[in-house]
Motif scaffolding. Structure first.
Motif, short mmCIF file in Angstrom:
data_model
loop_
_atom_site.label_atom_id
_atom_site.label_comp_id
_atom_site.label_asym_id
_atom_site.label_seq_id
_atom_site.Cartn_x
_atom_site.Cartn_y
_atom_site.Cartn_z
N ARG A 177 6.69 -26.42 -8.70
CA ARG A 177 6.27 -25.24 -9.48
C ARG A 177 4.76 -25.21 -9.64
O ARG A 177 4.11 -26.23 -9.85
CB ARG A 177 6.94 -25.26 -10.86
CG ARG A 177 6.58 -24.05 -11.71
CD ARG A 177 7.22 -24.11 -13.07
NE ARG A 177 6.72 -23.06 -13.93
CZ ARG A 177 7.01 -22.95 -15.22
NH1 ARG A 177 7.82 -23.83 -15.79
NH2 ARG A 177 6.51 -21.96 -15.93
N CYS A 178 4.21 -24.00 -9.56
CA CYS A 178 2.77 -23.81 -9.73
C CYS A 178 2.50 -23.25 -11.13
O CYS A 178 2.96 -22.16 -11.48
CB CYS A 178 2.23 -22.84 -8.67
SG CYS A 178 2.36 -23.48 -6.99
N PHE A 179 1.78 -24.02 -11.94
CA PHE A 179 1.44 -23.59 -13.29
C PHE A 179 0.18 -22.72 -13.30
O PHE A 179 0.08 -21.76 -14.07
CB PHE A 179 1.24 -24.80 -14.20
CG PHE A 179 2.47 -25.64 -14.38
CD1 PHE A 179 3.52 -25.21 -15.17
CD2 PHE A 179 2.58 -26.86 -13.75
CE1 PHE A 179 4.65 -25.98 -15.34
CE2 PHE A 179 3.71 -27.65 -13.91
CZ PHE A 179 4.75 -27.21 -14.71
N VAL A 180 -0.79 -23.12 -12.47
CA VAL A 180 -2.05 -22.38 -12.39
C VAL A 180 -2.41 -22.21 -10.91
O VAL A 180 -1.78 -22.80 -10.03
CB VAL A 180 -3.20 -23.14 -13.12
CG1 VAL A 180 -2.97 -23.14 -14.62
CG2 VAL A 180 -3.32 -24.56 -12.60
N ALA A 181 -3.45 -21.42 -10.66
CA ALA A 181 -3.85 -21.17 -9.27
C ALA A 181 -4.25 -22.45 -8.56
O ALA A 181 -4.02 -22.61 -7.35
CB ALA A 181 -5.00 -20.17 -9.25
N ASN A 182 -4.82 -23.40 -9.30
CA ASN A 182 -5.22 -24.66 -8.67
C ASN A 182 -4.02 -25.42 -8.12
O ASN A 182 -4.17 -26.22 -7.19
CB ASN A 182 -5.96 -25.54 -9.69
CG ASN A 182 -7.43 -25.17 -9.81
OD1 ASN A 182 -7.99 -24.55 -8.91
ND2 ASN A 182 -8.04 -25.51 -10.92
N ASP A 183 -2.84 -25.22 -8.70
CA ASP A 183 -1.63 -25.85 -8.17
C ASP A 183 -1.38 -25.43 -6.73
O ASP A 183 -0.96 -26.24 -5.90
CB ASP A 183 -0.40 -25.47 -9.02
CG ASP A 183 -0.22 -26.40 -10.20
OD1 ASP A 183 -0.30 -27.62 -10.02
OD2 ASP A 183 0.02 -25.90 -11.31
N ILE A 184 -1.63 -24.16 -6.46
CA ILE A 184 -1.41 -23.63 -5.10
C ILE A 184 -2.33 -24.34 -4.12
O ILE A 184 -1.90 -24.84 -3.07
CB ILE A 184 -1.65 -22.11 -5.07
CG1 ILE A 184 -0.75 -21.40 -6.08
CG2 ILE A 184 -1.42 -21.55 -3.65
CD1 ILE A 184 -1.11 -19.93 -6.29
N LEU A 185 -3.62 -24.43 -4.49
CA LEU A 185 -4.59 -25.08 -3.61
C LEU A 185 -4.27 -26.55 -3.43
O LEU A 185 -4.36 -27.09 -2.32
CB LEU A 185 -6.00 -24.91 -4.19
CG LEU A 185 -6.49 -23.47 -4.35
CD1 LEU A 185 -7.86 -23.46 -5.01
CD2 LEU A 185 -6.53 -22.76 -3.01
N TYR A 186 -3.87 -27.23 -4.52
CA TYR A 186 -3.57 -28.65 -4.46
C TYR A 186 -2.41 -28.92 -3.50
O TYR A 186 -2.45 -29.86 -2.70
CB TYR A 186 -3.25 -29.18 -5.86
CG TYR A 186 -2.94 -30.66 -5.90
CD1 TYR A 186 -3.96 -31.60 -5.76
CD2 TYR A 186 -1.64 -31.12 -6.07
CE1 TYR A 186 -3.69 -32.96 -5.80
CE2 TYR A 186 -1.36 -32.48 -6.11
CZ TYR A 186 -2.39 -33.39 -5.98
OH TYR A 186 -2.11 -34.74 -6.01
N GLU A 187 -1.38 -28.11 -3.60
CA GLU A 187 -0.22 -28.31 -2.73
C GLU A 187 -0.55 -27.99 -1.28
O GLU A 187 -0.07 -28.66 -0.36
CB GLU A 187 0.96 -27.46 -3.21
CG GLU A 187 1.58 -27.92 -4.51
CD GLU A 187 2.09 -29.34 -4.44
OE1 GLU A 187 2.58 -29.75 -3.36
OE2 GLU A 187 2.00 -30.06 -5.45
N LEU A 188 -1.37 -26.97 -1.06
CA LEU A 188 -1.71 -26.62 0.32
C LEU A 188 -2.58 -27.70 0.96
O LEU A 188 -2.48 -27.94 2.17
CB LEU A 188 -2.43 -25.26 0.35
CG LEU A 188 -1.54 -24.04 0.04
CD1 LEU A 188 -2.37 -22.76 0.07
CD2 LEU A 188 -0.38 -23.95 1.01
N VAL A 189 -3.43 -28.34 0.17
CA VAL A 189 -4.23 -29.45 0.71
C VAL A 189 -3.33 -30.58 1.18
O VAL A 189 -3.62 -31.28 2.15
CB VAL A 189 -5.23 -29.94 -0.35
CG1 VAL A 189 -5.85 -31.27 0.05
CG2 VAL A 189 -6.34 -28.91 -0.57
N ARG A 190 -2.20 -30.76 0.48
CA ARG A 190 -1.28 -31.85 0.81
C ARG A 190 -0.31 -31.51 1.94
O ARG A 190 0.44 -32.37 2.39
CB ARG A 190 -0.46 -32.22 -0.43
CG ARG A 190 -1.27 -32.90 -1.51
CD ARG A 190 -0.54 -32.89 -2.85
NE ARG A 190 0.85 -33.29 -2.74
CZ ARG A 190 1.28 -34.56 -2.71
NH1 ARG A 190 0.40 -35.55 -2.78
NH2 ARG A 190 2.56 -34.84 -2.63
N THR A 191 -0.30 -30.26 2.40
CA THR A 191 0.66 -29.87 3.43
C THR A 191 0.28 -30.45 4.79
O THR A 191 -0.88 -30.78 5.04
CB THR A 191 0.74 -28.33 3.57
OG1 THR A 191 -0.55 -27.83 3.90
CG2 THR A 191 1.23 -27.70 2.29
#
Length: 371
Positions: A177-191
């Motif tokens: 789950r993404c709580f804030v926009a930074n969550d999106i970036l953090y997960e994409l960096v890990r992809t």
């Protein structure tokens, strides 16, 4: 001057994080009627001390946090052993508060649930400090708050061709789950392979996008980078929205601390990337050179990290003490003091070894960076 600023900033950050942690233990102990012998700001020789309502309050020479001394922190078994080895005069010298001024009960005589609350209160206050700092940062930032709803997708962007649409509210990436926009970036960096599984809210319905792909580009050194390919809406900065963003950012920082630890255990992250006190001080100095907002952001990250770390079920940490208390609450018998002591010493040795290794890594990085 830069070294001076780094030292001052590091002292402020470490003192704030540790002092607020100890204040949590102190406050809950007082509320539960547990005797607090001393609450100290700083360490080392006392510059000032005063006994008030059964507790000695101290200001000490070294501004590196503080501590709380609770009566009866050790188990009854340990107390009996010590009582046989020392007289009453020696025992009184270890407690700065005269018997007639003590107002609380020993920690080991309090109910299990109260002792558990005292243990978790330190980490809880670290989270509170992180939240307050993030409220300040969100309120002070220029412009609107970044949302998770897509405003537009660039022409011919691969992410648009593989599922994302304007108006989609991003709920989760790769099942997280993404709580804030930074969550999106953090997960994409890990992809891996620049693709991810998205869950979005579209026209009021949750939609699964199993294989969203992203464009890439290469820099002059041949490094490959991902292009996001979309922009998101801004959210008006009202008091309620500021509080929501700060709360969600606290959850974000807490989760990345836990994920980072999990990645380290699973071997996804190399232990060589572990950073110790030297690395943290260096990071604080760099943040301070950028400005007060960067320093506060690092303070939030450190205090929330400390809160998460302290709640881990590890014998040397508050979380480990809570595990012992849960066992005592369920079985009706305390974990033997000898076993607790052995596990705690072993855990401290492991943590100390990790700290030395991390410090070695920090020094190597500084030396190679300087060269």
């Amino acid at each position: 001057m830069s070294i001076f600023i780094t030292l001052i900033a590091a002292l402020i950050v470490f003192s704030a994080v540790i002092a607020i942690h100890e204040f949590g233990h102190f406050t809950v102990a007082k509320l539960c009627g547990i005797q607090v012998n001393e609450f100290s700001i700083g360490m080392g020789p006392a510059l000032w001390k005063k006994i008030y309502k059964g507790t000695q309050y101290s200001l000490r020479a070294l501004p590196v946090g503080g501590y709380v001394a609770l009566e009866g922190e050790e188990s009854p078994e340990s107390q009996q052993t010590e009582a046989a080895a020392r007289d009453e005069r020696e025992a009184e010298e270890e407690n700065p508060v005269p018997p007639e001024q003590r107002t609380g009960i020993p920690l080991n005589e309090a109910p299990v649930w109260q002792r558990a609350l005292v243990m978790v209160a330190g980490a809880f206050m670290n989270f509170v400090l992180g939240f307050v700092v993030l409220v300040i940062l969100v309120a002070a930032q220029e412009g609107a708050i970044t949302s998770k709803t897509i405003y537009s997708i660039e022409n011919d962007a691969l992410c648009g061709q593989t599922g994302l649409q304007a108006g989609d509210e991003i709920v989760a990436v790769n099942g997280r789950r993404c709580f804030v926009a930074n969550d999106i970036l953090y997960e994409l960096v890990r992809t891996e392979a620049y693709r991810a599984r998205f869950t979005v809210k579209r026209d009021g319905q949750k939609v699964e996008l199993p294989d969203v792909q992203f464009d890439t580009w290469q820099d002059e050194d041949g490094q490959t980078h991902m292009t996001l390919g979309f922009t998101v809406y801004g959210i008006k900065k009202t008091p309620l929205n500021v509080l929501k963003e700060a709360w969600n950012s606290t959850l974000y920082y807490g989760r990345i601390a836990f994920i980072s630890l999990a990645d380290l255990v699973r071997g996804r992250e190399s232990i060589n990337n572990l950073s110790g006190p030297v690395g943290i001080v260096t990071a604080i100095g760099q943040a301070a050179s950028y400005g007060w907002q960067d320093l506060l952001e690092l303070l939030a990250l450190i205090t929330i990290n400390l809160g998460v770390f302290n709640l881990l079920p590890f014998p040397a940490l508050d979380g480990g003490k809570v595990v012992f208390l849960i066992i005592e609450g369920v079985t009706g018998h305390a974990v033997p003091e000898k076993l607790q002591g052995t596990l705690t010493i072993a855990a401290f040795a492991l943590l100390f070894g990790l700290m030395l290794f991390a410090t070695y890594n920090d020094i190597i990085r500084l030396v190679t960076g300087a060269m």
